[in-house]
Design a protein around this motif. Structure first.
Motif, short mmCIF file in Angstrom:
data_model
loop_
_atom_site.label_atom_id
_atom_site.label_comp_id
_atom_site.label_asym_id
_atom_site.label_seq_id
_atom_site.Cartn_x
_atom_site.Cartn_y
_atom_site.Cartn_z
N UNK A 1 46.07 23.75 49.89
CA UNK A 1 45.60 22.52 50.30
C UNK A 1 44.83 22.41 51.54
N UNK A 2 43.69 21.30 51.37
CA UNK A 2 43.02 21.11 52.53
C UNK A 2 42.71 19.67 52.75
N UNK A 3 42.77 19.56 54.01
CA UNK A 3 42.58 18.03 54.41
C UNK A 3 41.77 18.27 55.66
N UNK A 4 41.23 16.84 55.80
CA UNK A 4 40.19 16.70 56.98
C UNK A 4 40.68 15.73 58.36
N UNK A 5 40.19 16.14 59.12
CA UNK A 5 40.81 15.39 60.43
C UNK A 5 39.62 14.89 61.55
N UNK A 6 39.52 13.55 61.73
CA UNK A 6 38.69 13.05 62.49
C UNK A 6 39.07 12.69 64.02
N UNK A 7 38.40 12.96 64.91
CA UNK A 7 38.92 13.03 66.32
C UNK A 7 37.98 11.75 67.02
N UNK A 8 38.28 10.98 67.48
CA UNK A 8 37.32 9.89 68.23
C UNK A 8 38.19 9.20 69.31
N UNK A 9 37.33 8.46 69.99
CA UNK A 9 37.62 7.58 71.37
C UNK A 9 38.51 8.63 72.41
N UNK A 10 39.42 8.37 72.72
CA UNK A 10 40.21 9.15 73.93
C UNK A 10 41.27 10.24 73.11
N UNK A 11 40.81 10.66 71.79
CA UNK A 11 41.49 11.45 71.47
C UNK A 11 42.52 11.20 70.25
N UNK A 12 42.30 9.80 69.78
CA UNK A 12 42.89 9.34 68.56
C UNK A 12 42.39 10.17 67.34
N UNK A 13 43.25 10.28 66.23
CA UNK A 13 42.79 10.97 65.23
C UNK A 13 43.19 10.39 63.90
N UNK A 14 42.40 10.55 62.71
CA UNK A 14 42.66 9.95 61.44
C UNK A 14 42.76 11.19 60.39
N UNK A 15 43.67 11.20 59.87
CA UNK A 15 43.71 12.21 58.88
C UNK A 15 43.44 12.06 57.33
N UNK A 16 42.81 12.88 56.34
CA UNK A 16 42.55 12.42 55.20
C UNK A 16 43.45 12.79 54.25
N UNK A 17 43.78 12.53 53.00
CA UNK A 17 44.79 12.97 52.34
C UNK A 17 44.29 14.39 51.77
N UNK A 18 45.42 15.32 51.52
CA UNK A 18 45.42 16.68 51.10
C UNK A 18 44.67 16.76 49.81
N UNK A 19 43.59 17.68 49.63
CA UNK A 19 43.32 17.95 48.09
C UNK A 19 43.63 19.43 47.89
N UNK A 20 44.22 19.64 46.66
CA UNK A 20 44.76 20.83 46.21
C UNK A 20 43.64 21.57 45.27
#
Length: 207
Positions: A1-20
């Motif tokens: 499975x693969x997912x993406x992570x965005x890091x922004x601001x002072x270290x906050x993160x947002x993760x995508x849903x996993x794709x198989x």
């Protein structure tokens, strides 16, 4: 499975849903390629204990079309495999083991294989861009089918077995080839527009 992570601001993160997903390929040191003119691209997938190969095209005449799973052989060596299954193999189709001088479609080679009639094929092209010789042998019915091809100097010898223990020599030919050649698994359907599928179990390539 693969997912993406965005890091922004002072270290906050947002993760995508996993794709198989599933990756196709063969383990090192194996490589795979279509040789010559094939109307439908072949493929190969598996591990060290089993490799499934799909290939179109025709092996024979002055040039070849087929799917090849291969590794380099320097000097003497041999390749042994169990052929477990065949599908969609046409009248001129082949599935077996090959030692080939180069990856060009007119290269010299030796091949021991099974045809659609479930009989052995000892086949070779002793001269680059020359005619191919084919000799039909006895019956071999997967999964009770083992194939072996041995290079010793100029001598190429083909064997088959129904139990992987007792071997029958199918043919022998002296041919001049470069020191470094390619050996592996070859599949051709006999038709450039149709893919044949063959399953090879426990391929063993010995340098």
């Amino acid at each position: 499975s693969v997912s993406a992570r965005v890091v922004y601001g002072s270290g906050q993160t947002v993760n995508s849903e996993s794709a198989m997903f599933t990756m196709l390929g063969v383990p090192e040191p194996w490589q795979t390629v279509d040789i010559g003119r094939v109307g439908v691209a072949g493929l190969a997938d598996g591990g060290s204990d089993q490799i499934a190969v799909k290939g179109a095209g025709r092996l024979g005449g002055l040039s070849d079309g087929f799917r090849f799973v291969y590794q380099t052989l320097s000097g003497d060596g041999e390749i042994t495999v169990r052929l477990r299954g065949l599908e969609n193999l046409g009248p001129d189709g082949r599935a077996g083991v090959m030692i080939r001088e180069t990856l060009t479609d007119t290269a010299r080679y030796a091949l021991v294989a099974v045809g659609s009639d479930r009989r052995s094929r000892w086949q070779f092209r002793p001269i680059t861009a020359g005619e191919t010789t084919t000799r039909v042998g006895g019956g071999l019915t997967p999964p009770d089918c083992w194939l072996k091809l041995v290079r010793a100097g100029l001598r190429f010898t083909a064997f088959s077995s129904r139990d992987g223990i007792n071997w029958v020599q199918l043919g022998m030919r002296n041919m001049s080839m470069a020191p470094n050649v390619q050996m592996g698994l070859a599949v051709s359907s006999g038709d450039s527009a149709i893919l044949d599928s063959a399953v090879f179990v426990n391929p063993v390539a010995v340098p």
